[in-house]
Design an enzyme around this catalytic site. Structure first.
Site, PDB file in Angstrom:
ATOM      1  N   LYS A  89       0.860  -1.183   0.000  1.00 37.84           N
ATOM      2  CA  LYS A  89       0.000   0.000   0.000  1.00 37.84           C
ATOM      3  C   LYS A  89       0.889   1.222   0.000  1.00 37.84           C
ATOM      4  O   LYS A  89       1.831   1.302   0.792  1.00 37.84           O
ATOM      5  CB  LYS A  89      -0.885  -0.014   1.270  1.00 37.84           C
ATOM      6  CG  LYS A  89      -1.829   1.157   1.378  1.00 37.84           C
ATOM      7  CD  LYS A  89      -3.183   0.807   0.811  1.00 37.84           C
ATOM      8  CE  LYS A  89      -4.032   2.009   0.509  1.00 37.84           C
ATOM      9  NZ  LYS A  89      -3.744   2.704  -0.765  1.00 37.84           N
ATOM     10  N   GLN A 110       7.320   4.155   3.843  1.00 35.29           N
ATOM     11  CA  GLN A 110       5.916   3.719   3.866  1.00 35.29           C
ATOM     12  C   GLN A 110       5.738   2.432   4.674  1.00 35.29           C
ATOM     13  O   GLN A 110       4.703   2.225   5.303  1.00 35.29           O
ATOM     14  CB  GLN A 110       5.442   3.506   2.421  1.00 35.29           C
ATOM     15  CG  GLN A 110       3.929   3.412   2.258  1.00 35.29           C
ATOM     16  CD  GLN A 110       3.243   4.767   2.236  1.00 35.29           C
ATOM     17  OE1 GLN A 110       3.750   5.699   1.644  1.00 35.29           O
ATOM     18  NE2 GLN A 110       2.096   4.872   2.881  1.00 35.29           N
ATOM     19  N   LYS A 113       5.529   3.556   8.260  1.00 39.18           N
ATOM     20  CA  LYS A 113       4.330   4.385   8.452  1.00 39.18           C
ATOM     21  C   LYS A 113       3.080   3.497   8.507  1.00 39.18           C
ATOM     22  O   LYS A 113       2.238   3.631   9.391  1.00 39.18           O
ATOM     23  CB  LYS A 113       4.211   5.353   7.269  1.00 39.18           C
ATOM     24  CG  LYS A 113       2.992   6.246   7.319  1.00 39.18           C
ATOM     25  CD  LYS A 113       2.862   7.073   6.058  1.00 39.18           C
ATOM     26  CE  LYS A 113       4.187   7.703   5.686  1.00 39.18           C
ATOM     27  NZ  LYS A 113       4.069   8.733   4.671  1.00 39.18           N
ATOM     28  N   LYS A 125       5.441   2.072  -3.088  1.00 36.97           N
ATOM     29  CA  LYS A 125       5.298   3.424  -3.642  1.00 36.97           C
ATOM     30  C   LYS A 125       5.524   3.323  -5.136  1.00 36.97           C
ATOM     31  O   LYS A 125       6.163   2.382  -5.605  1.00 36.97           O
ATOM     32  CB  LYS A 125       6.346   4.362  -3.017  1.00 36.97           C
ATOM     33  CG  LYS A 125       5.989   5.814  -3.099  1.00 36.97           C
ATOM     34  CD  LYS A 125       4.989   6.253  -2.040  1.00 36.97           C
ATOM     35  CE  LYS A 125       4.504   7.659  -2.283  1.00 36.97           C
ATOM     36  NZ  LYS A 125       3.729   8.195  -1.159  1.00 36.97           N
ATOM     37  N   GLY A 164      -3.030   8.245  -4.135  1.00 36.19           N
ATOM     38  CA  GLY A 164      -2.438   9.472  -4.672  1.00 36.19           C
ATOM     39  C   GLY A 164      -1.202   9.899  -3.902  1.00 36.19           C
ATOM     40  O   GLY A 164      -0.839   9.329  -2.876  1.00 36.19           O
ATOM     41  N   ASP A 165      -0.533  10.893  -4.426  1.00 43.84           N
ATOM     42  CA  ASP A 165       0.598  11.561  -3.774  1.00 43.84           C
ATOM     43  C   ASP A 165       0.792  12.840  -4.585  1.00 43.84           C
ATOM     44  O   ASP A 165      -0.155  13.287  -5.262  1.00 43.84           O
ATOM     45  CB  ASP A 165       1.855  10.658  -3.805  1.00 43.84           C
ATOM     46  CG  ASP A 165       2.991  11.189  -2.920  1.00 43.84           C
ATOM     47  OD1 ASP A 165       2.942  10.984  -1.704  1.00 43.84           O
ATOM     48  OD2 ASP A 165       3.925  11.823  -3.443  1.00 43.84           O
ATOM     49  N   THR A 208      -4.915  13.258   5.419  1.00 42.71           N
ATOM     50  CA  THR A 208      -3.504  13.462   5.788  1.00 42.71           C
ATOM     51  C   THR A 208      -3.356  14.775   6.558  1.00 42.71           C
ATOM     52  O   THR A 208      -2.697  14.832   7.603  1.00 42.71           O
ATOM     53  CB  THR A 208      -2.602  13.442   4.537  1.00 42.71           C
ATOM     54  OG1 THR A 208      -2.900  12.263   3.789  1.00 42.71           O
ATOM     55  CG2 THR A 208      -1.139  13.439   4.915  1.00 42.71           C
ATOM     56  N   ASN A 239      -2.863  19.040  -1.532  1.00 43.69           N
ATOM     57  CA  ASN A 239      -3.847  18.308  -0.732  1.00 43.69           C
ATOM     58  C   ASN A 239      -3.529  18.353   0.761  1.00 43.69           C
ATOM     59  O   ASN A 239      -4.386  18.718   1.588  1.00 43.69           O
ATOM     60  CB  ASN A 239      -3.924  16.862  -1.244  1.00 43.69           C
ATOM     61  CG  ASN A 239      -4.781  15.997  -0.364  1.00 43.69           C
ATOM     62  OD1 ASN A 239      -4.296  15.366   0.562  1.00 43.69           O
ATOM     63  ND2 ASN A 239      -6.078  15.991  -0.605  1.00 43.69           N
ATOM     64  N   SER A 376      -7.005   5.465   3.929  1.00 46.83           N
ATOM     65  CA  SER A 376      -7.051   4.599   2.744  1.00 46.83           C
ATOM     66  C   SER A 376      -7.380   3.169   3.165  1.00 46.83           C
ATOM     67  O   SER A 376      -8.142   2.467   2.490  1.00 46.83           O
ATOM     68  CB  SER A 376      -5.705   4.598   2.018  1.00 46.83           C
ATOM     69  OG  SER A 376      -5.607   5.699   1.159  1.00 46.83           O
TER      70      SER A 376
HETATM   71  P1  NDP Z   1       0.050  17.882  -4.030  1.00 47.09           P
HETATM   72  O1  NDP Z   1       0.553  17.573  -5.400  1.00 47.09           O
HETATM   73  O2  NDP Z   1      -1.396  18.005  -3.793  1.00 47.09           O
HETATM   74  O3  NDP Z   1       0.746  19.223  -3.500  1.00 47.09           O
HETATM   75  C1  NDP Z   1       2.127  19.340  -3.440  1.00 47.09           C
HETATM   76  C2  NDP Z   1       2.465  20.761  -3.025  1.00 47.09           C
HETATM   77  O4  NDP Z   1       3.872  20.855  -2.790  1.00 47.09           O
HETATM   78  C3  NDP Z   1       2.158  21.771  -4.102  1.00 47.09           C
HETATM   79  O5  NDP Z   1       1.875  23.007  -3.510  1.00 47.09           O
HETATM   80  C4  NDP Z   1       3.471  21.834  -4.878  1.00 47.09           C
HETATM   81  O6  NDP Z   1       3.668  23.039  -5.587  1.00 47.09           O
HETATM   82  C5  NDP Z   1       4.474  21.715  -3.763  1.00 47.09           C
HETATM   83  N1  NDP Z   1       5.701  21.098  -4.252  1.00 47.09           N
HETATM   84  C6  NDP Z   1       5.838  19.876  -4.818  1.00 47.09           C
HETATM   85  N2  NDP Z   1       7.128  19.666  -5.164  1.00 47.09           N
HETATM   86  C7  NDP Z   1       7.800  20.766  -4.797  1.00 47.09           C
HETATM   87  C8  NDP Z   1       9.143  21.157  -4.876  1.00 47.09           C
HETATM   88  N3  NDP Z   1      10.073  20.339  -5.410  1.00 47.09           N
HETATM   89  N4  NDP Z   1       9.493  22.375  -4.391  1.00 47.09           N
HETATM   90  C9  NDP Z   1       8.569  23.184  -3.857  1.00 47.09           C
HETATM   91  N5  NDP Z   1       7.253  22.880  -3.762  1.00 47.09           N
HETATM   92  C10 NDP Z   1       6.896  21.682  -4.220  1.00 47.09           C
HETATM   93  O7  NDP Z   1       0.705  16.761  -3.104  1.00 47.09           O
HETATM   94  P2  NDP Z   1       0.252  16.288  -1.658  1.00 47.09           P
HETATM   95  O8  NDP Z   1      -0.255  17.439  -0.883  1.00 47.09           O
HETATM   96  O9  NDP Z   1      -0.573  15.079  -1.809  1.00 47.09           O
HETATM   97  O10 NDP Z   1       1.648  15.800  -1.052  1.00 47.09           O
HETATM   98  C11 NDP Z   1       2.537  16.687  -0.358  1.00 47.09           C
HETATM   99  C12 NDP Z   1       3.513  15.878   0.480  1.00 47.09           C
HETATM  100  O11 NDP Z   1       2.760  15.082   1.423  1.00 47.09           O
HETATM  101  C13 NDP Z   1       4.379  14.903  -0.281  1.00 47.09           C
HETATM  102  O12 NDP Z   1       5.639  14.788   0.356  1.00 47.09           O
HETATM  103  C14 NDP Z   1       3.638  13.575  -0.136  1.00 47.09           C
HETATM  104  O13 NDP Z   1       4.489  12.456  -0.276  1.00 47.09           O
HETATM  105  C15 NDP Z   1       3.142  13.718   1.293  1.00 47.09           C
HETATM  106  N6  NDP Z   1       2.011  12.865   1.636  1.00 47.09           N
HETATM  107  C16 NDP Z   1       0.826  12.951   0.950  1.00 47.09           C
HETATM  108  C17 NDP Z   1      -0.245  12.160   1.321  1.00 47.09           C
HETATM  109  C18 NDP Z   1      -1.594  12.292   0.691  1.00 47.09           C
HETATM  110  O14 NDP Z   1      -2.535  11.670   1.209  1.00 47.09           O
HETATM  111  N7  NDP Z   1      -1.768  13.069  -0.356  1.00 47.09           N
HETATM  112  C19 NDP Z   1      -0.101  11.153   2.386  1.00 47.09           C
HETATM  113  C20 NDP Z   1       1.149  11.203   3.098  1.00 47.09           C
HETATM  114  C21 NDP Z   1       2.158  12.009   2.691  1.00 47.09           C
HETATM  115  P3  NDP Z   1       3.376  23.069  -7.182  1.00 47.09           P
HETATM  116  O15 NDP Z   1       1.896  22.973  -7.307  1.00 47.09           O
HETATM  117  O16 NDP Z   1       3.963  24.355  -7.617  1.00 47.09           O
HETATM  118  O17 NDP Z   1       4.092  21.874  -7.753  1.00 47.09           O
END
Ligand code: NDP
Length: 444
Positions: A89, A110, A113, A125, A164-165, A208, A239, A376
């Site tokens: 997962k 993961q 976690k 992943k 998603g991620d 999250t 997200n 999830s």
């Molecule tokens: P999203 O794609 O929804 O959002 C990512 C955000 O981070 C955007 O604002 C994006 O900006 C910014 N971002 C991404 N890459 C970079 C970078 N290299 N430098 C600066 N800003 C960056 O992703 P999520 O919110 O889903 O995920 C965010 C983090 O949380 C990740 O590390 C993910 O692995 C982790 N996570 C997510 C989960 C989930 O349920 N979604 C669960 C557990 C962990 P821009 O739009 O400009 O790219």
């Protein structure tokens, strides 16, 4: 050389250049000494060597055609890291920075976690170096269909359940699920984060971010503190960031800054989440537009300056290594008391050392952002029972899981002599269960 040092050195030799994977493995393995001291039998069973080697790593071609007829080739990945405690997962990430090292670091994290959630889910992943930003809905659909046309043969509701991620939200999950169903002729819970009209769970989208706030609030509560009236800085505006902001505001915090990969907004009156959501969720726009719409707010190009902003609580919710030692020092100098990681590995090893030295309460990602994968797993339970739970029920289970995680990592840290060190606590508590299951299942 100790057993752990030996495994780390072999890992670096066998996986040259995989710097994110080396970083995550180092962070985890160096904390496991006390567990190995209690379980000398793990060394003769080569348990650590097996723990850091994925059970299966799939790498595939993803060809697709854009709206102008040009053909592109991206690379797809799925690393099925460890299934000792349940089906694989873990999310799918679509971002140009994706490579095998990034997917392996995320997969390794993961495993622990998922173990911390207390639910029966193994670690995996996947993703692609495809960038959905700037693509039309049609191009994203065509890409997702091509990606799933290979991935489908490796996943299944009882085998491997992606989610998603970064870059993979409700739209992408919908296209991926549609193609899976078309090929396999099955309606199962093979992906989580699905839309509510086709088997998704209430609160998954919020989970999250909400979970991050529930665990932070519990850490504060036990110190006679709370989010009410606190100043909070959140990196990212995706997200995780959006729903962390929503829950923090509901609990009375003032969130003053957020960013995307172009730059950062600062609003000293407190961010208007409604405006952020309109820009990011509905218009798929850039965060700089916030400053044009909200008088008194400021936009600064570049992400790094977000850590200059004074705050009580910092919630990195964007990506890996976004806080280095210098950023950590600035946060500490400006009085940060709590750092909880919404993103995966957002703090470098050196930044974590700074936080620990300064006595900042530091909640590492594998504990703090586990609410997404936990929900999830609740979506999987609903899908296999062909039923839906109310938002209240899912939310209260999520809260219970996050509070349990806090107490579990706190207990593990204290039991092994590292009270208050939640990096130690999270790694040890997550590893104990996986190691026990791996040992019981023999050399596999
Ligand atoms: P999203 O794609 O929804 O959002 C990512 C955000 O981070 C955007 O604002 C994006 O900006 C910014 N971002 C991404 N890459 C970079 C970078 N290299 N430098 C600066 N800003 C960056 O992703 P999520 O919110 O889903 O995920 C965010 C983090 O949380 C990740 O590390 C993910 O692995 C982790 N996570 C997510 C989960 C989930 O349920 N979604 C669960 C557990 C962990 P821009 O739009 O400009 O790219």
């Amino acid at each position: 050389m100790t057993y752990i040092e030996n495994v780390l050195s072999q890992l670096k030799e066998r996986n040259p250049g995989e710097k994110e994977f080396h970083q995550a493995a180092t962070e985890i393995l160096l904390t496991l000494e006390p567990v190995l001291a209690r379980h000398p039998e793990y060394e003769s069973a080569a348990l650590l060597e097996r723990f850091v080697e994925p059970e299966r790593a799939i790498l595939f071609r993803v060809p697709w055609t854009d709206d102008s007829g040009k053909v592109h080739v991206n690379r797809g990945y799925r690393v099925q890291f460890n299934s000792a405690i349940g089906p694989y997962k873990g999310g799918l990430r679509f971002h140009p920075s994706v490579n095998l090292s990034v997917i392996k670091f995320l997969g390794l994290e993961q495993i622990l976690k998922n173990s911390l959630t207390g639910l029966p889910i193994g670690g995996a992943k996947g993703g692609s170096d495809f960038d959905p930003k700037g693509k039309s809905d049609h191009e994203v659909m065509v890409f997702c269909q091509s990606f799933m046309t290979e991935l489908y043969r490796h996943i299944g509701a009882d085998t491997d359940v992606p989610a998603g991620d970064i870059g993979v939200g409700a739209r992408e999950i919908g296209f991926l699920y549609g193609q899976y169903k078309r090929i396999c002729d099955e309606s199962t819970g093979v992906l989580t984060g699905r839309g509510l009209s086709y088997g998704g769970s209430l609160i998954r989208k919020e989970a999250t971010g909400y979970g991050l706030i529930y665990i932070t609030e519990e850490a504060m509560r036990l110190r006679g503190d709370s989010l009410n009236g606190k100043t909070v800085v959140i990196s990212g505006s995706g997200n995780v960031a959006i729903y962390a902001c929503e829950k923090a505001q509901q609990l009375g915090a003032k969130v003053v800054a957020m960013y995307d990969s172009d730059g950062c907004i600062y609003d000293e009156k407190g961010i208007s989440l409604e405006v952020v959501r309109r820009i990011k969720e509905q218009e798929r726009g850039r965060i700089r537009e916030y400053a044009d719409r909200v008088p008194g707010s400021v936009y600064k190009p570049g992400c790094k300056n977000i850590w200059d902003i004074p705050c009580d609580v910092a919630l990195p919710c964007a990506t890996q290594n976004e806080i280095d030692a210098e950023d950590a020092k600035k946060l500490i100098a400006h009085g940060v008391k709590y750092v909880a990681e919404g993103a995966n590995m957002p703090s470098t090893l050196e930044a974590i050392d700074e936080f620990k030295r300064a006595g900042v309460v530091f909640l590492p990602a594998k504990a703090a952002n586990a609410g997404g994968v936990a929900t999830s797993a609740l979506e999987m339970a609903q899908a296999s029972g062909r039923m839906f739970w109310t938002a209240e029920k899912v939310d209260s289970k999520l809260k219970e899981i996050m509070i349990n995680i806090y107490h579990n990592i706190d207990r593990a840290a204290s039991e092994y002599g590292y009270a208050g060190d939640y990096v130690m606590g999270a790694n040890i508590a997550g590893f104990e269960k996986v190691a026990d299951a791996m040992f019981a299942q023999g050399i596999v």
